[in-house]
Design an enzyme around this catalytic site. Structure first.
Site, PDB file in Angstrom:
ATOM      1  N   CYS A   1       0.813  -1.225   0.000  1.00 30.40           N
ATOM      2  CA  CYS A   1       0.000   0.000   0.000  1.00 30.40           C
ATOM      3  C   CYS A   1       0.847   1.277   0.000  1.00 30.40           C
ATOM      4  O   CYS A   1       0.557   2.222  -0.742  1.00 30.40           O
ATOM      5  CB  CYS A   1      -0.964  -0.006   1.183  1.00 30.40           C
ATOM      6  SG  CYS A   1      -0.205  -0.479   2.738  1.00 30.40           S
TER       7      CYS A   1
ATOM      8  N   HIS B   1      -2.603   6.704   4.269  1.00 31.67           N
ATOM      9  CA  HIS B   1      -1.157   6.799   4.445  1.00 31.67           C
ATOM     10  C   HIS B   1      -0.657   8.128   3.851  1.00 31.67           C
ATOM     11  O   HIS B   1      -1.136   8.568   2.799  1.00 31.67           O
ATOM     12  CB  HIS B   1      -0.438   5.692   3.679  1.00 31.67           C
ATOM     13  CG  HIS B   1      -0.551   4.323   4.264  1.00 31.67           C
ATOM     14  ND1 HIS B   1      -1.212   4.026   5.435  1.00 31.67           N
ATOM     15  CD2 HIS B   1      -0.038   3.129   3.824  1.00 31.67           C
ATOM     16  CE1 HIS B   1      -1.116   2.731   5.684  1.00 31.67           C
ATOM     17  NE2 HIS B   1      -0.418   2.160   4.719  1.00 31.67           N
TER      18      HIS B   1
END
Ligand code: A2P
Length: 333
Positions: free
Chosen positions: A131, A244
């Site tokens: 990710c 993130h």
């Protein structure tokens, strides 16, 4: 590939699995049937897809006989055990774990960056990248195409969703415990994550880097087709639910100005420039939550290295970092 494939989600009850249902629905994915697979704990429960309830089935070696595409998101152990079984049954596996990512016979795909790689998948397996790597490369690939990427120095600020549903629950529980004065319980992280940051994502290696930090190096090289790309990375878990953020210094062959670097994002799919610091406009994790697009900003000249730009990239870990990217790969098929 059948243009109305029968799709399965392996790990349908997890944080990413549930988001896959949302992505398939939002994108009107053309499927003839959706099968939901999880552990025996969830078998018999129902999830709703396009207004219809689908009963979750227990994953087994016989689950894949009629499936055309299987989206795996149940952890590396399940992928290692059942991915090849599904592939041998003739199903194309799109795997969210790290189990097959570095296998030369398995393409590692970010559809905005290397879509052509998905066409050749001799093992019937296509890997979804890590990710943080996906979100970082969404910000770097347009700059690479314009200026030639040579190296990256990265620090990540990674949401608890990267640890799955249990990571999200741990942060929620600790925040509530702090508010009520109850004792803090730790199951997923080695330290309290609420009100804290932890510079430790995945296992430490002999080099002193973690596995997560080395994924940025190895997966970045494979996706961009740059075997000599240099990467130093520090991965940090932060008390954010599901987006993130990555702070980057990127070193190039050419020496882009800030304006030239900003300009490459004008027509780059999946990534938007938000870069007006004087108005306090820059990407923050809450702004990408639930969004398909990643955001990039804080673009400035690096003050240490030549031909280098500093930037800040943010994306929803559950969406572009995992579920959406997998569904986009399925769309390529
Ligand atoms: P279950 O909910 O039945 O345990 P997350 O990464 O968010 O924790 O999600 C993990 C996903 O992987 C869940 O859907 C979970 O199902 C599934 N899973 C975990 N272990 C198994 C297993 N042994 N067989 C099938 N699915 C599993």
């Amino acid at each position: 590939m059948n243009n109305q494939p029968h799709v399965a989600i392996v790990g349908a009850t997890g944080a990413v699995g549930r988001e896959m249902l949302i992505c398939l629905s939002e994108r009107n994915f053309p499927l003839s049937k959706l099968t939901l697979l999880a552990s025996v704990r969830s078998a018999g429960q129902k999830l709703t897809f396009r207004g219809e309830e689908i009963t979750i089935q227990e994953l087994s070696a016989d689950s894949f006989e009629e499936i055309d595409i299987a989206l795996f998101s149940a952890g590396g152990g399940i992928s290692e055990k059942f991915g090849p079984v599904a592939a041998e049954a003739g199903c194309v596996v799109i795997d969210n774990s790290s189990a097959f990512r570095m296998d030369p016979a398995v393409p590692l795909v970010v559809p905005e960056i290397n879509p052509d790689a998905a066409a050749i998948h001799p093992r019937n397996i296509i890997a979804n990248p890590n990710c943080s790597t996906i979100i970082t490369l969404m910000g770097l690939a347009p700059l690479h195409r314009a200026f030639g990427l040579k190296g990256i120095i990265a620090s990540t600020y990674q949401a608890v969703s990267g640890s799955g549903a249990q990571g999200i629950a741990e942060l929620e529980n600790q925040v509530q415990a702090l508010a009520s004065g109850a004792p803090i319980e730790k199951q997923i992280y080695p330290h309290q994550i609420a009100h804290n940051v932890i510079p430790h994502v995945d296992a430490f290696q002999d080099s002193g880097y973690t596995k997560e930090e080395q994924k940025m190096l190895h997966e970045g090289r494979k996706i961009l087709g740059l075997p000599d790309l240099k990467v130093t990375c520090t991965c940090v878990r932060v008390p954010v639910m599901r987006s993130h953020s990555i702070s980057l210094t990127a070193i190039f062959e050419k020496d882009p100005s800030v304006a030239e670097a900003q300009a490459v994002f004008a027509n780059s799919p999946g990534i938007k420039l938000v870069d007006d610091p004087a108005s306090a406009l820059y990407p923050v994790p809450l702004d990408t939550t639930g969004q398909d697009d990643c955001l990039v900003g804080r673009i400035r000249k690096d003050q240490v290295l030549p031909n280098a730009i500093a930037l800040w990239v943010v994306g929803d870990q559950v969406k572009k970092g995992a579920a959406l990217n997998a569904v986009q790969i399925a769309e390529l098929l």
